[in-house]
Motif scaffolding. Structure first.
Motif, PDB file in Angstrom:
ATOM      1  N   ARG A  71       0.848  -1.053   0.036  1.00 38.24           N
ATOM      2  CA  ARG A  71       0.186  -0.039   0.060  1.00 38.24           C
ATOM      3  C   ARG A  71       0.708   1.370   0.060  1.00 38.24           C
ATOM      4  NH1 ARG A  71      -5.432  -1.027   1.156  1.00 38.24           N
ATOM      5  NH2 ARG A  71      -5.898  -3.268   1.855  1.00 38.24           N
ATOM      6  N   GLY A  74       3.165   4.000  -3.606  1.00 35.44           N
ATOM      7  CA  GLY A  74       3.005   5.295  -3.944  1.00 35.44           C
ATOM      8  C   GLY A  74       3.811   6.345  -3.418  1.00 35.44           C
ATOM      9  N   ARG A  97       1.712  -0.975 -12.909  1.00 41.31           N
ATOM     10  CA  ARG A  97       0.245  -0.945 -12.364  1.00 41.31           C
ATOM     11  C   ARG A  97      -0.226   0.379 -13.055  1.00 41.31           C
ATOM     12  NH1 ARG A  97       1.410  -2.956  -6.431  1.00 41.31           N
ATOM     13  NH2 ARG A  97       0.951  -5.486  -7.169  1.00 41.31           N
ATOM     14  N   ASP A  99      -2.893   1.641 -13.916  1.00 40.65           N
ATOM     15  CA  ASP A  99      -4.241   1.918 -13.669  1.00 40.65           C
ATOM     16  C   ASP A  99      -4.343   2.778 -12.372  1.00 40.65           C
ATOM     17  OD1 ASP A  99      -3.649  -0.240 -12.230  1.00 40.65           O
ATOM     18  OD2 ASP A  99      -5.639  -0.905 -11.980  1.00 40.65           O
ATOM     19  N   THR A 100      -3.131   2.968 -11.783  1.00 41.44           N
ATOM     20  CA  THR A 100      -3.004   3.586 -10.502  1.00 41.44           C
ATOM     21  C   THR A 100      -2.741   4.986 -10.559  1.00 41.44           C
ATOM     22  OG1 THR A 100      -0.561   3.009 -10.000  1.00 41.44           O
ATOM     23  CG2 THR A 100      -2.346   1.550  -9.428  1.00 41.44           C
ATOM     24  N   TRP A 102      -0.649   6.560  -8.577  1.00 38.81           N
ATOM     25  CA  TRP A 102       0.859   6.870  -8.544  1.00 38.81           C
ATOM     26  C   TRP A 102       1.434   6.716  -9.736  1.00 38.81           C
ATOM     27  CZ3 TRP A 102       3.721   2.680  -9.643  1.00 38.81           C
ATOM     28  CH2 TRP A 102       3.361   1.394  -9.251  1.00 38.81           C
ATOM     29  N   TRP A 103       0.966   5.642 -10.643  1.00 34.25           N
ATOM     30  CA  TRP A 103       1.657   5.588 -12.080  1.00 34.25           C
ATOM     31  C   TRP A 103       1.479   6.760 -12.847  1.00 34.25           C
ATOM     32  CZ3 TRP A 103       4.726   1.723 -14.018  1.00 34.25           C
ATOM     33  CH2 TRP A 103       4.885   1.829 -15.171  1.00 34.25           C
TER      34      TRP A 103
END
Length: 149
Positions: A71, A74, A97, A99-100, A102-103
């Motif tokens: 978790r 990020g 990832r 779709d996040t 943080w990405w």
């Protein structure tokens, strides 16, 4: 056909960087500090362990980061990006990832190299159940920006 349920779960969020994978990147970047390591798997002579809490350290020079994939990932990616704004080069091994938040907030501002196939992390019997990417922040990143027409 049976599916091994162990492939889709993990009892840890720590994934040890495969040495051969690291060696290729180290030959390109010559890392000085592993900002997120355990004493038994640190990739650089200088490293921050959980006791040091790399998130509370100042990252300088050329840094390697393979953070916990839980978790708080990020926070690690944000720290890598912000450290690059202060002059560090940070090369990150991350789950891809896309779709996040943080990405999109950070990784998209760096150089993204998608890893072909699935990595077999140190000590693991199986390949990772997720794709990976190497994200590079800092002056040594090669970022192509799209220009509006």
């Amino acid at each position: 056909m049976s599916i091994n349920k162990g492939l889709f779960t993990s009892t840890t969020d720590l994934w040890e960087t495969p040495q051969d994978f690291f060696d290729v990147l180290h030959s390109e970047f010559n890392f000085e500090t592993d900002v997120c390591a355990l004493p038994e798997n640190a990739k650089c002579e200088t490293y921050y362990s959980p006791d040091d809490n790399g998130l509370n350290q100042e990252w300088r020079g050329t840094c390697w980061m393979n953070p916990p994939y839980g978790r708080k990932i990020g926070e690690w990616v944000k720290k890598a990006y912000e450290s690059s704004l202060n002059g560090a080069t940070v090369v990150c091994l991350l789950p891809a990832r896309t779709d996040t938040a943080w990405w999109h907030d950070y990784c998209m501002k760096g150089e993204v190299r998608l890893v072909r196939g699935r990595l077999k992390f140190g000590g693991s019997k199986w390949n990772a159940p997720f794709p990976n990417a190497v994200v590079i922040f800092g002056e040594r990143a090669k970022v192509d920006t799209l220009k509006a027409m």
